[in-house]
Design an enzyme around this catalytic site. Sequence first.
Site, PDB file in Angstrom:
ATOM      1  N   HIS A  55       0.929  -1.244   0.018  1.00  0.00           N
ATOM      2  CA  HIS A  55      -0.168   0.039  -0.091  1.00  0.00           C
ATOM      3  C   HIS A  55       0.861   1.258   0.167  1.00  0.00           C
ATOM      4  CE1 HIS A  55      -3.291  -2.891   1.106  1.00  0.00           C
ATOM      5  NE2 HIS A  55      -2.589  -3.383   2.407  1.00  0.00           N
ATOM      6  N   SER A  78       1.590  -0.544  -5.497  1.00  0.00           N
ATOM      7  CA  SER A  78       0.804  -0.549  -4.301  1.00  0.00           C
ATOM      8  C   SER A  78       0.116  -2.054  -4.678  1.00  0.00           C
ATOM      9  CB  SER A  78      -0.462   0.626  -4.371  1.00  0.00           C
ATOM     10  OG  SER A  78      -1.113   0.543  -3.349  1.00  0.00           O
ATOM     11  N   HIS A 403      -3.630   2.178   8.733  1.00  0.00           N
ATOM     12  CA  HIS A 403      -3.148   2.391  10.039  1.00  0.00           C
ATOM     13  C   HIS A 403      -2.223   3.623  10.200  1.00  0.00           C
ATOM     14  CE1 HIS A 403      -4.711  -1.474  10.330  1.00  0.00           C
ATOM     15  NE2 HIS A 403      -3.245  -2.198  10.359  1.00  0.00           N
ATOM     16  N   SER A 411       5.719  -2.596  12.382  1.00  0.00           N
ATOM     17  CA  SER A 411       5.877  -3.394  11.170  1.00  0.00           C
ATOM     18  C   SER A 411       6.848  -3.198  10.180  1.00  0.00           C
ATOM     19  CB  SER A 411       4.427  -3.171  10.332  1.00  0.00           C
ATOM     20  OG  SER A 411       3.335  -3.333  11.181  1.00  0.00           O
TER      21      SER A 411
HETATM   22  P1  NAI Z   1      -6.141 -14.601  11.730  1.00  0.00           P
HETATM   23  O1  NAI Z   1      -5.734 -15.867  11.050  1.00  0.00           O
HETATM   24  O2  NAI Z   1      -5.542 -14.123  13.171  1.00  0.00           O
HETATM   25  O3  NAI Z   1      -7.754 -14.327  12.280  1.00  0.00           O
HETATM   26  C1  NAI Z   1      -8.558 -14.900  11.438  1.00  0.00           C
HETATM   27  C2  NAI Z   1      -9.766 -15.342  12.046  1.00  0.00           C
HETATM   28  O4  NAI Z   1     -10.762 -15.622  11.294  1.00  0.00           O
HETATM   29  C3  NAI Z   1      -9.373 -16.767  12.696  1.00  0.00           C
HETATM   30  O5  NAI Z   1      -9.582 -16.811  14.129  1.00  0.00           O
HETATM   31  C4  NAI Z   1     -10.267 -17.828  12.077  1.00  0.00           C
HETATM   32  O6  NAI Z   1     -10.743 -18.934  12.737  1.00  0.00           O
HETATM   33  C5  NAI Z   1     -11.404 -16.938  11.520  1.00  0.00           C
HETATM   34  N1  NAI Z   1     -12.192 -17.547  10.256  1.00  0.00           N
HETATM   35  C6  NAI Z   1     -11.932 -18.198   9.210  1.00  0.00           C
HETATM   36  N2  NAI Z   1     -12.814 -18.658   8.623  1.00  0.00           N
HETATM   37  C7  NAI Z   1     -13.968 -18.078   9.409  1.00  0.00           C
HETATM   38  C8  NAI Z   1     -15.253 -18.142   8.721  1.00  0.00           C
HETATM   39  N3  NAI Z   1     -15.769 -18.898   7.717  1.00  0.00           N
HETATM   40  N4  NAI Z   1     -16.204 -17.725   9.622  1.00  0.00           N
HETATM   41  C9  NAI Z   1     -15.657 -16.902  10.986  1.00  0.00           C
HETATM   42  N5  NAI Z   1     -14.429 -16.884  11.120  1.00  0.00           N
HETATM   43  C10 NAI Z   1     -13.488 -17.369  10.403  1.00  0.00           C
HETATM   44  O7  NAI Z   1      -5.688 -13.654  10.864  1.00  0.00           O
HETATM   45  P2  NAI Z   1      -5.545 -12.036  10.894  1.00  0.00           P
HETATM   46  O8  NAI Z   1      -3.993 -11.571  11.217  1.00  0.00           O
HETATM   47  O9  NAI Z   1      -6.651 -11.348  11.771  1.00  0.00           O
HETATM   48  O10 NAI Z   1      -5.847 -11.354   9.518  1.00  0.00           O
HETATM   49  C11 NAI Z   1      -7.438 -11.330   8.907  1.00  0.00           C
HETATM   50  C12 NAI Z   1      -7.048 -10.890   7.456  1.00  0.00           C
HETATM   51  O11 NAI Z   1      -6.912  -9.407   7.688  1.00  0.00           O
HETATM   52  C13 NAI Z   1      -6.052 -11.408   6.569  1.00  0.00           C
HETATM   53  O12 NAI Z   1      -6.540 -11.597   5.264  1.00  0.00           O
HETATM   54  C14 NAI Z   1      -4.852 -10.591   6.611  1.00  0.00           C
HETATM   55  O13 NAI Z   1      -4.019 -10.448   5.742  1.00  0.00           O
HETATM   56  C15 NAI Z   1      -5.643  -9.156   6.650  1.00  0.00           C
HETATM   57  N6  NAI Z   1      -4.937  -7.937   7.577  1.00  0.00           N
HETATM   58  C16 NAI Z   1      -5.411  -6.807   6.969  1.00  0.00           C
HETATM   59  C17 NAI Z   1      -5.130  -5.612   7.536  1.00  0.00           C
HETATM   60  C18 NAI Z   1      -5.627  -4.380   7.271  1.00  0.00           C
HETATM   61  O14 NAI Z   1      -4.960  -3.266   7.632  1.00  0.00           O
HETATM   62  N7  NAI Z   1      -6.779  -4.293   6.665  1.00  0.00           N
HETATM   63  C19 NAI Z   1      -3.947  -5.739   8.528  1.00  0.00           C
HETATM   64  C20 NAI Z   1      -3.501  -6.958   8.866  1.00  0.00           C
HETATM   65  C21 NAI Z   1      -4.120  -8.071   8.317  1.00  0.00           C
END
Ligand code: NAI
Length: 482
Positions: A55, A78, A403, A411
């Site tokens: 990004h 990006s 963020h 990070s």
């Molecule tokens: P994580 O693996 O810690 O959390 C994801 C959670 O979703 C897990 O606890 C999992 O059990 C749950 N999950 C999976 N399938 C599910 C379903 N069908 N229904 C309900 N819950 C379900 O991953 P994290 O670190 O929280 O990242 C999540 C996403 O966010 C990733 O795609 C990551 O790349 C992205 N991300 C985005 C950021 C942003 O700024 N927008 C920043 C950091 C990460």
Amino acid sequence: VDNRQDFKVADLSLAEFGRKEITLAEHEMPGLMSIRKEYAEAQPLAGARVTGSLHMTVQTAVLIETLVALGAEVRWASCNIFSTQDHAAAAIAVGPNGTPDNPQGVPVFAWKGETLEEYWWCTEQALTWPNTPTGGPNMILDDGGDATMLVHKGVEYEKDGKVPDIETAESEEHGVFLQLLTRTVAESPQKWTQVASEIRGVTEETTTGVHRLYEMQRDGTLLFPAINVNDAVTKSKFDNKYGCRHSLIDGINRATDVLIGGKTAVVFGYGDVGKGCAESLRGQGARVVITEIDPICALQAAMDGYQVTTLDEVVDKADIFITTTGNKDIIMASDMAKMKHQAIIGNIGHFDNEIDMAGLAKIPGIVKDEVKPQVHTWKFPDGKVLIVLSEGRLLNLGNATGHPSFVMSNSFADQTLAQIELFTKPDEYPTGVYVLPKHLDEKVARLHLDALGVKLTTLRPEQAAYIGVEVEGPYKSDHYRY
Ligand code: NAI
């Protein structure tokens, strides 16, 4: 769009505004700034040609200029079509010593609101290094794994000299990707094989990109070593959690300005991102409901005081729906059909496949209307309207500015140290996926204490011996969970 030089951004005249915000951000990024000081003389990244796909924000600008300060050459794109801050991109293209008429900065290919074709073209440009032995980078800094995937798929398809038929594409985005590969393989049949041959490694920013790396490692297709930056404690336990705690409601507020207090909000997933999102919505006075598939995270959510249930139970009652799972098909069109009038739907996970946008568009008689960029209403034939943020792409970067600097300093300090590790110690990292050594993780945290006035207690030698650690750390075993 300026074509005079080796870059492409929206508007160079925004560079001055970008530079002002970069200067403010530098003070909020003590990790990166002290790394610049520490390594100014040693120049550990001299000779590194870093392609970044992340990004293109103000915070990323401070990262890019840190890599340059450590000796690296950099090309950047990006990793999302909506996440670029055009003033930050302009400032990076112009550089600290250039002017819009005489840009002297880093080749950057990024603007807010790229088409998918443009997105993949920008990624290709960032990976294409004129006048170099292989025509490519020798390091990748990735977020979500798209740059790494382009190189890997390129090598795979160059082996048998052809790319799968575009008709077989799984989605529009995949089709665009196959088109790009077809063109590059036609133009230069060994382009990606050559590029891959010199890459010393990739450092990967996010959960979703890390999944891809471990998959390739398992399948034996990984071509170079990788550091999983996401699972540095000072990354995922800070950026994913506290970063989203800040930027989720920032995105909802800028997009809709709806009062969050008193509303019912559903957060899908209670991982690091979900935990931060739930806390921020609760902080605004929302009643927060969690969905989970993992019993441990479900129990954690319950212990934190949230109701944990299934979407079916709340689909027609909740006001705000936020996906954070990194999984696909979380909110389907059939779910959206059951939601309340003016329910708000957004995703903060990395890819845009959590919300079934294609299915929504196919509902007979549905009408999409743009309220403003990245905010759309979808009107059902019965008059019900849903509000969808950033077309299902990550809303904290699409509707707000991602963020804030201080959390990204953690990070990006991890990223910078990971780049130095892979670039300077190739012998210690044979092809595989690694996490950042714990002493570096602790170092990154340490670099951020002074700015917050934190006074750390120093272990006495006999205390250190009693708990079995060195006085200067590391303080925890690798399996400690924080
Ligand atoms: P994580 O693996 O810690 O959390 C994801 C959670 O979703 C897990 O606890 C999992 O059990 C749950 N999950 C999976 N399938 C599910 C379903 N069908 N229904 C309900 N819950 C379900 O991953 P994290 O670190 O929280 O990242 C999540 C996403 O966010 C990733 O795609 C990551 O790349 C992205 N991300 C985005 C950021 C942003 O700024 N927008 C920043 C950091 C990460």
